[in-house]
Design a protein around this motif. Sequence first.
Motif, PDB file in Angstrom:
ATOM      1  N   GLY A 127     -10.500  -4.463  17.038  1.00 45.37           N
ATOM      2  CA  GLY A 127     -10.277  -3.583  15.896  1.00 45.37           C
ATOM      3  C   GLY A 127      -9.531  -2.319  16.276  1.00 45.37           C
ATOM      4  O   GLY A 127      -8.584  -1.917  15.601  1.00 45.37           O
ATOM      5  N   ARG A 128      -9.949  -1.699  17.365  1.00 46.77           N
ATOM      6  CA  ARG A 128      -9.320  -0.440  17.773  1.00 46.77           C
ATOM      7  C   ARG A 128      -7.988  -0.663  18.485  1.00 46.77           C
ATOM      8  O   ARG A 128      -7.002   0.025  18.204  1.00 46.77           O
ATOM      9  N   ALA A 133      -4.231   0.227  16.519  1.00 51.54           N
ATOM     10  CA  ALA A 133      -3.061   0.561  17.344  1.00 51.54           C
ATOM     11  C   ALA A 133      -1.806  -0.112  16.781  1.00 51.54           C
ATOM     12  O   ALA A 133      -0.737   0.493  16.745  1.00 51.54           O
ATOM     13  N   GLY A 134      -1.946  -1.359  16.330  1.00 50.00           N
ATOM     14  CA  GLY A 134      -0.813  -2.070  15.735  1.00 50.00           C
ATOM     15  C   GLY A 134      -0.342  -1.416  14.448  1.00 50.00           C
ATOM     16  O   GLY A 134       0.861  -1.319  14.188  1.00 50.00           O
ATOM     17  N   TYR A 135      -1.293  -0.949  13.637  1.00 46.07           N
ATOM     18  CA  TYR A 135      -0.934  -0.251  12.397  1.00 46.07           C
ATOM     19  C   TYR A 135      -0.126   1.006  12.709  1.00 46.07           C
ATOM     20  O   TYR A 135       0.944   1.223  12.136  1.00 46.07           O
ATOM     21  N   PHE A 136      -0.640   1.837  13.627  1.00 45.79           N
ATOM     22  CA  PHE A 136       0.074   3.074  13.965  1.00 45.79           C
ATOM     23  C   PHE A 136       1.451   2.769  14.546  1.00 45.79           C
ATOM     24  O   PHE A 136       2.429   3.443  14.227  1.00 45.79           O
ATOM     25  N   GLY A 140       4.408   3.266  11.927  1.00 44.38           N
ATOM     26  CA  GLY A 140       5.129   4.431  12.455  1.00 44.38           C
ATOM     27  C   GLY A 140       6.589   4.117  12.728  1.00 44.38           C
ATOM     28  O   GLY A 140       7.475   4.927  12.446  1.00 44.38           O
ATOM     29  N   LEU A 141       6.839   2.930  13.253  1.00 43.27           N
ATOM     30  CA  LEU A 141       8.219   2.500  13.508  1.00 43.27           C
ATOM     31  C   LEU A 141       9.006   2.395  12.200  1.00 43.27           C
ATOM     32  O   LEU A 141      10.141   2.869  12.112  1.00 43.27           O
ATOM     33  N   LEU A 142       8.395   1.833  11.179  1.00 42.09           N
ATOM     34  CA  LEU A 142       9.067   1.682   9.884  1.00 42.09           C
ATOM     35  C   LEU A 142       9.288   3.018   9.176  1.00 42.09           C
ATOM     36  O   LEU A 142      10.328   3.228   8.545  1.00 42.09           O
ATOM     37  N   LEU A 143       8.309   3.913   9.262  1.00 38.72           N
ATOM     38  CA  LEU A 143       8.403   5.198   8.572  1.00 38.72           C
ATOM     39  C   LEU A 143       9.218   6.236   9.332  1.00 38.72           C
ATOM     40  O   LEU A 143       9.738   7.178   8.745  1.00 38.72           O
ATOM     41  N   ASP A 176      -3.658   3.727  -0.494  1.00 39.65           N
ATOM     42  CA  ASP A 176      -3.289   5.134  -0.626  1.00 39.65           C
ATOM     43  C   ASP A 176      -2.762   5.719   0.680  1.00 39.65           C
ATOM     44  O   ASP A 176      -1.820   6.509   0.665  1.00 39.65           O
ATOM     45  N   ASP A 177      -3.325   5.342   1.818  1.00 37.12           N
ATOM     46  CA  ASP A 177      -2.880   5.935   3.077  1.00 37.12           C
ATOM     47  C   ASP A 177      -1.426   5.576   3.372  1.00 37.12           C
ATOM     48  O   ASP A 177      -0.637   6.437   3.757  1.00 37.12           O
ATOM     49  N   LEU A 178      -1.060   4.338   3.144  1.00 39.72           N
ATOM     50  CA  LEU A 178       0.316   3.913   3.388  1.00 39.72           C
ATOM     51  C   LEU A 178       1.271   4.563   2.389  1.00 39.72           C
ATOM     52  O   LEU A 178       2.339   5.057   2.764  1.00 39.72           O
TER      53      LEU A 178
END
Length: 187
Positions: A127-128, A133-136, A140-143, A176-178
């Motif tokens: 999970g962590r 980590a994959g989400y960030f 992050g790469l896309l944004l 909402d976070d995204l």
Amino acid sequence: MSTISVVIPTRNDAWLLAGCLEALARQSRRADEVIVVDNGSTDSTAAVCAAAGVRRIPVDLPGIAAAAACGFDAAASEVIARLDTDSVPPPDWLERVESILAGAGPLAAVTGPGDFYGGTRAARWVGRRVYIAGYFWAIGLLLGHKPLFGSNFALRAGVWERIRGRVHRGLPPVHDDLDISYQLPRR
């Protein structure tokens, strides 16, 4: 010293909400207000809110984005912190949020990771180290900047005022976070 509102969108997770509210009651820096946005719960969510002495706002629009936006709109503080219903923040969470934002600019937002609890040690590690980590990394790469993580983030009310008209309240699958991460003003 800033004022801090904590917004918690929820739907039929009264037992998890009770744990989250207990953790908020143990903060070294207490919230100035706690807003639970009830997205159509049919369980004991209202009773849990009443017992904890927090403000409950019922919302009929489906989806976490609509619920979170309603809570952000209702927040009366200079800082809006956001938790998921199943979040159990450490006792110094709001103190750290306040400290970080005190040294940041007027268009600041802060996010943190999430530590998974329950399940096996391997599941918590995945999970962590993989999910979060994959989400960030990927988002992050896309944004082009670090995204916010819905279980644990805060932003100044002025940031919300700038983006509130652009968030997607009527699309239930949107998180909402995204969406907020996408709408954040560039420096």
